[in-house]
Design a protein around this motif. Structure first.
Motif, PDB file in Angstrom:
ATOM      1  N   GLU A  10       0.805  -1.216   0.000  1.00 16.73           N
ATOM      2  CA  GLU A  10       0.000   0.000   0.000  1.00 16.73           C
ATOM      3  C   GLU A  10       0.842   1.272   0.000  1.00 16.73           C
ATOM      4  O   GLU A  10       0.403   2.309  -0.455  1.00 16.73           O
ATOM      5  CB  GLU A  10      -0.951   0.003   1.203  1.00 16.73           C
ATOM      6  N   ASP A  11       2.077   1.199   0.515  1.00 21.20           N
ATOM      7  CA  ASP A  11       2.938   2.390   0.558  1.00 21.20           C
ATOM      8  C   ASP A  11       3.893   2.444  -0.637  1.00 21.20           C
ATOM      9  O   ASP A  11       4.985   2.981  -0.553  1.00 21.20           O
ATOM     10  CB  ASP A  11       3.717   2.429   1.875  1.00 21.20           C
ATOM     11  N   ALA A  12       3.468   1.904  -1.787  1.00 15.25           N
ATOM     12  CA  ALA A  12       4.325   1.831  -2.970  1.00 15.25           C
ATOM     13  C   ALA A  12       4.760   3.209  -3.469  1.00 15.25           C
ATOM     14  O   ALA A  12       5.850   3.354  -4.022  1.00 15.25           O
ATOM     15  CB  ALA A  12       3.617   1.082  -4.087  1.00 15.25           C
ATOM     16  N   GLN A  13       3.948   4.236  -3.253  1.00 16.85           N
ATOM     17  CA  GLN A  13       4.266   5.582  -3.727  1.00 16.85           C
ATOM     18  C   GLN A  13       5.223   6.319  -2.803  1.00 16.85           C
ATOM     19  O   GLN A  13       5.782   7.336  -3.175  1.00 16.85           O
ATOM     20  CB  GLN A  13       2.980   6.408  -3.862  1.00 16.85           C
ATOM     21  N   GLU A  14       5.422   5.828  -1.578  1.00 15.16           N
ATOM     22  CA  GLU A  14       6.255   6.516  -0.595  1.00 15.16           C
ATOM     23  C   GLU A  14       7.707   6.056  -0.680  1.00 15.16           C
ATOM     24  O   GLU A  14       7.980   4.898  -0.972  1.00 15.16           O
ATOM     25  CB  GLU A  14       5.732   6.242   0.820  1.00 15.16           C
ATOM     26  N   PHE A  15       8.637   6.989  -0.407  1.00 13.05           N
ATOM     27  CA  PHE A  15      10.054   6.657  -0.331  1.00 13.05           C
ATOM     28  C   PHE A  15      10.297   5.937   0.992  1.00 13.05           C
ATOM     29  O   PHE A  15      10.157   6.515   2.063  1.00 13.05           O
ATOM     30  CB  PHE A  15      10.911   7.925  -0.417  1.00 13.05           C
ATOM     31  N   ASN A  16      10.632   4.655   0.909  1.00  7.82           N
ATOM     32  CA  ASN A  16      10.818   3.847   2.106  1.00  7.82           C
ATOM     33  C   ASN A  16      11.938   2.838   1.852  1.00  7.82           C
ATOM     34  O   ASN A  16      11.688   1.695   1.473  1.00  7.82           O
ATOM     35  CB  ASN A  16       9.507   3.128   2.453  1.00  7.82           C
ATOM     36  N   PRO A  17      13.208   3.239   2.048  1.00  9.41           N
ATOM     37  CA  PRO A  17      14.310   2.312   1.772  1.00  9.41           C
ATOM     38  C   PRO A  17      14.324   1.093   2.689  1.00  9.41           C
ATOM     39  O   PRO A  17      14.884   0.065   2.343  1.00  9.41           O
ATOM     40  CB  PRO A  17      15.557   3.159   1.966  1.00  9.41           C
ATOM     41  N   GLU A  18      13.701   1.178   3.856  1.00  5.33           N
ATOM     42  CA  GLU A  18      13.679   0.043   4.768  1.00  5.33           C
ATOM     43  C   GLU A  18      12.905  -1.142   4.194  1.00  5.33           C
ATOM     44  O   GLU A  18      13.107  -2.270   4.621  1.00  5.33           O
ATOM     45  CB  GLU A  18      13.080   0.444   6.128  1.00  5.33           C
ATOM     46  N   ARG A  19      12.041  -0.892   3.227  1.00  2.00           N
ATOM     47  CA  ARG A  19      11.250  -1.986   2.663  1.00  2.00           C
ATOM     48  C   ARG A  19      12.146  -3.055   2.039  1.00  2.00           C
ATOM     49  O   ARG A  19      11.781  -4.213   1.985  1.00  2.00           O
ATOM     50  CB  ARG A  19      10.234  -1.470   1.649  1.00  2.00           C
TER      51      ARG A  19
END
Length: 113
Positions: A10-19
């Motif tokens: 769901e957070d595909a649009q957010e910058f999240n390097p921890e993923r």
């Protein structure tokens, strides 16, 4: 570029390097090609029918090379640079006009009998 939330969450649009540090965070999608997502052998219904045989042949060839020959770097290897062609190729610094070069000393491997 279309982001697929069903694949990346769901957070595909957010910058999240921890993923990328979390194992199993991305769902497994379909494979592009028949061998490790490389399109060398095409994919789908038009895939190369001999791709397995080609992989076995390359593996057998590399096994023979590694077991029968010894590869050593020579002093000129310090002058090797990456040069962009269609793919990255090794060339010697100042000798690009001579084309692809990777100086190695190849000799027969010693046999213990």
């Amino acid at each position: 570029m279309r982001v697929q939330p069903e694949l990346w969450g769901e957070d595909a649009q957010e910058f999240n390097p921890e993923r990328w540090l979390e194992s199993g965070s991305a769902k497994r999608g379909s494979s592009v090609g028949v061998y490790n997502n490389l399109l060398t052998f095409a994919g789908g219904v038009r895939a190369c029918i001999g791709w397995r045989f080609a992989i076995y042949e390359v593996q057998a060839f590399l096994t023979e090379l590694v077991s029968n020959f010894q590869f050593e770097l020579v002093p000129e290897v310090e002058r090797v640079r990456k040069t962009q062609a269609i793919v990255m190729v090794p060339t010697l610094e100042g000798e690009i006009e001579k084309g692809v070069q990777l100086p190695l000393r190849v000799s027969l491997a010693p046999r213990d009998e």
